[in-house]
Design a protein around this motif. Structure first.
Motif, PDB file in Angstrom:
ATOM      1  N   PRO A   1       0.807  -1.220   0.000  1.00  0.00           N
ATOM      2  CA  PRO A   1       0.000   0.000   0.000  1.00  0.00           C
ATOM      3  C   PRO A   1       0.842   1.273   0.000  1.00  0.00           C
TER       4      PRO A   1
ATOM      5  N   SER B   1      -8.063   5.664   0.627  1.00  0.00           N
ATOM      6  CA  SER B   1      -6.622   5.456   0.715  1.00  0.00           C
ATOM      7  C   SER B   1      -6.200   4.388  -0.265  1.00  0.00           C
TER       8      SER B   1
ATOM      9  N   GLU C   1      -4.958   1.591   0.476  1.00  0.00           N
ATOM     10  CA  GLU C   1      -5.334   0.265   0.941  1.00  0.00           C
ATOM     11  C   GLU C   1      -6.663  -0.197   0.351  1.00  0.00           C
ATOM     12  N   GLY C   2      -7.551   0.768   0.077  1.00  0.00           N
ATOM     13  CA  GLY C   2      -8.871   0.399  -0.415  1.00  0.00           C
ATOM     14  C   GLY C   2      -8.963   0.282  -1.919  1.00  0.00           C
TER      15      GLY C   2
ATOM     16  N   ARG D   1      -7.450  -1.713  -4.137  1.00  0.00           N
ATOM     17  CA  ARG D   1      -7.573  -3.059  -4.711  1.00  0.00           C
ATOM     18  C   ARG D   1      -9.004  -3.563  -4.575  1.00  0.00           C
TER      19      ARG D   1
END
Length: 557
Positions: A300, A428, A430-431, A433
């Motif tokens: 990330p 962000s 991280e979200g 994908r």
């Protein structure tokens, strides 16, 4: 050239017999005739030469002159070699119809007059058109400071008195001349774009004539400057990305020179189109890099670093880090011969224009890339306040295609489909994908729906319909046929409306009273119909399992 110039040319030996007030008329050509009715060979603006062989008496002059006046000829020149002086009845008829009349001395051949007029008209036309084209080229090569397509369209207005607009394949206005005034209404723009795409799919060469109410428009395709009109490529590769020039006029009435000029103008605008397309290179590369990181499982932190680079490019001046949405598109053709990824990428860049702004530059707020048959767009959104999760902001699937569905359907014709899926906003790296997978799942839901252009959003993924796209087609057909075919056959033979009754009964959650009221039926009639449904299918609509089966069969049919 003007009629006055003919009279001032001594070598032609013309005498004016009437029409002194009409000498400023423009001569666009010349025609020699001795037919009583030459109207089929006239298009307006001609100098008509005649030896009067058509005249057998005074009564012949009036209908002959009336025909010429109705055809819009510039003037009549009558030879004196056959009858001597021009007959008075012909002079009077020309006066009545305000048609200038010249006498041609018997020593002057009609061929001499014809050669002179053709040489003058051709020379003036070539000079005027060359000057206009030269001005257009100079303006376009001056780059953005010169105004781009708007300057070219302004010149069409001032030099040729033409109202014109440049439109995208979805009907979005890109440029318009000052003479055109206000922008075309959205419904007119969409209709013109749809008519253009439909004509382009047939392979017919432009311009394409379209009537909107009582107004005629001529539509000229604007192809990439690197691709000629005769290039041997499948039209489906570019039909959904090429701009068009809409001119408020009927080009069928134009001479070849004016058509050539307008074709030249489209080539100049194509250069500007290519320039703007090249400006998207950086954004496309950023999107490709981010998506490769996401799909290869990069950390990330690495993805976030690329997003920090992308944010200022896509949303310059943005203070806080943006949120992101992912839109996935797929264009598929029945024969599978065209790679759909590049087509879908161009479409995403077109339809993801900021709806609150106008102009082609605002579509550059998104970054799109394609991989295989799929195109993926990263859409930056201004960060929302902390008390909101961002799910109510951004691109909505239904609204995305509302204004462009009809034109795109015309371009896809009967052998192509466009399906899109839209994720929720993520805050962000991280979200990202998860957003990509969410958009892909939504697109599969859209693909399960009928129609050439369909979209689905993340809100629909919590529903049972998420499962339907993954059911094999043969299983779906067998399931729906087993449940619904007996009802369809009964409706066909008896007009019993069992299928509509079943739909209403399920939508009313099995409530007899509400369903009867909705269908304007007596409850006993409703009970009879439901009983017939159960008898024909062997199912029991009081059981939850059977209700669910019918519900899914109707959704898949």
């Amino acid at each position: 050239m003007r009629l006055r110039a003919l009279l001032d040319t001594d070598a032609l030996g013309l005498r004016l017999l009437g029409g002194e007030d009409e000498l400023d008329r423009t001569v666009r050509g010349v025609m020699t005739t001795d037919l009583k009715d030459p109207s089929r060979y006239l298009s307006g603006g001609e100098l008509v030469l005649t030896g009067l062989a058509w005249r057998h008496g005074a009564a012949d002059s009036e209908p002959f002159v009336r025909i010429l006046a109705a055809a819009g000829v510039a003037a009549l020149a009558a030879g004196e070699a056959e009858l001597g002086d021009v007959p008075e009845d012909l002079v009077l008829a020309c006066v009545r119809h305000r048609l200038p009349l010249f006498a041609v001395h018997e020593s002057v051949a009609f061929a001499t007059i014809t050669e002179h007029v053709v040489r003058q008209v051709s020379g003036e036309r070539a000079g005027d058109l060359a000057a206009v084209v030269d001005r257009h080229r100079r303006m376009m090569t001056s780059g953005p400071a010169g105004g781009g397509p708007d300057v070219v369209l302004d010149l069409l207005g001032t030099d040729l008195d033409l109202r014109a607009w440049v439109l995208s394949p979805t009907g979005r206005p890109i440029a318009g001349s000052k003479l055109a005034g206000a922008a075309l209404p959205a419904d007119v723009s969409a209709q013109l774009a749809g008519e253009h795409l439909a004509a382009a799919r047939t392979g017919r060469r432009g311009p394409h004539r379209v009537m909107v109410g009582t107004t005629a428009y001529s539509l000229f395709p604007i192809r990439s400057s690197g691709r000629s009109a005769g290039a041997s490529r499948d039209v489906r590769e570019t039909v959904l990305s090429d701009w068009l020039l809409a001119v408020e006029a009927d080009a069928a009435e134009w001479p070849a020179e004016r058509l050539d000029l307008l074709q030249g103008v489209t080539q100049l605008i194509a250069v500007e189109r290519d320039r703007r397309d090249a400006a998207r290179t950086v954004r496309r590369r950023l999107a490709q890099e981010v998506l490769e990181l996401v799909q290869t499982g990069a950390a990330p932190a690495e993805i976030a670093a690329r997003l920090r680079v992308a944010a200022p490019v896509l949303l310059p001046g943005l203070g806080a880090a943006p949120h992101w949405q992912v839109v996935v598109a797929r264009v598929e053709w029945d024969d599978g011969r065209i790679e759909g990824g590049p087509v879908a990428q161009s479409l995403l860049e077109e339809i993801l224009v900021d709806p609150l702004t106008s102009g082609p530059e605002h579509s550059d707020r998104i970054a799109a890339a394609h991989t295989g048959e799929e195109a993926i767009a990263l859409v930056p959104l201004p960060a929302v306040s902390s008390e909101h999760d961002g799910s109510e902001s951004g691109v909505l699937a239904d609204a995305l295609l509302e204004a462009v569905r009809d034109p795109l359907s015309a371009g896809l014709n009967d052998d192509g489909r466009l399906t899109l899926g839209v994720s929720a906003a993520v805050h962000s790296a991280e979200g990202l994908r998860g957003a990509l997978e969410e958009a892909r799942h939504a697109r599969r839901v859209a693909a399960a729906r009928p129609g050439p252009v369909c979209a689905a959003g993340h809100q629909e993924l919590a529903s049972h319909v998420l499962l339907l796209p993954f059911v094999p087609d043969d299983v779906r057909r067998a399931f729906t046929a087993r449940l619904l075919d007996p009802l369809r056959e009964y409706d066909r033979r008896h007009r019993a409306e069992l299928i509509p009754t079943l739909e209403a009964f399920l939508e009313c959650d099995g409530s007899w009273t509400r369903c009867a009221t909705r269908l304007h039926l007596h409850v006993n009639t409703l009970r009879y119909r439901v009983g017939r449904i159960e008898q024909l299918t062997g199912r029991d609509l009081s059981r939850l399992e059977d209700k669910l089966d019918f519900f899914l069969a109707l959704r898949m049919s």
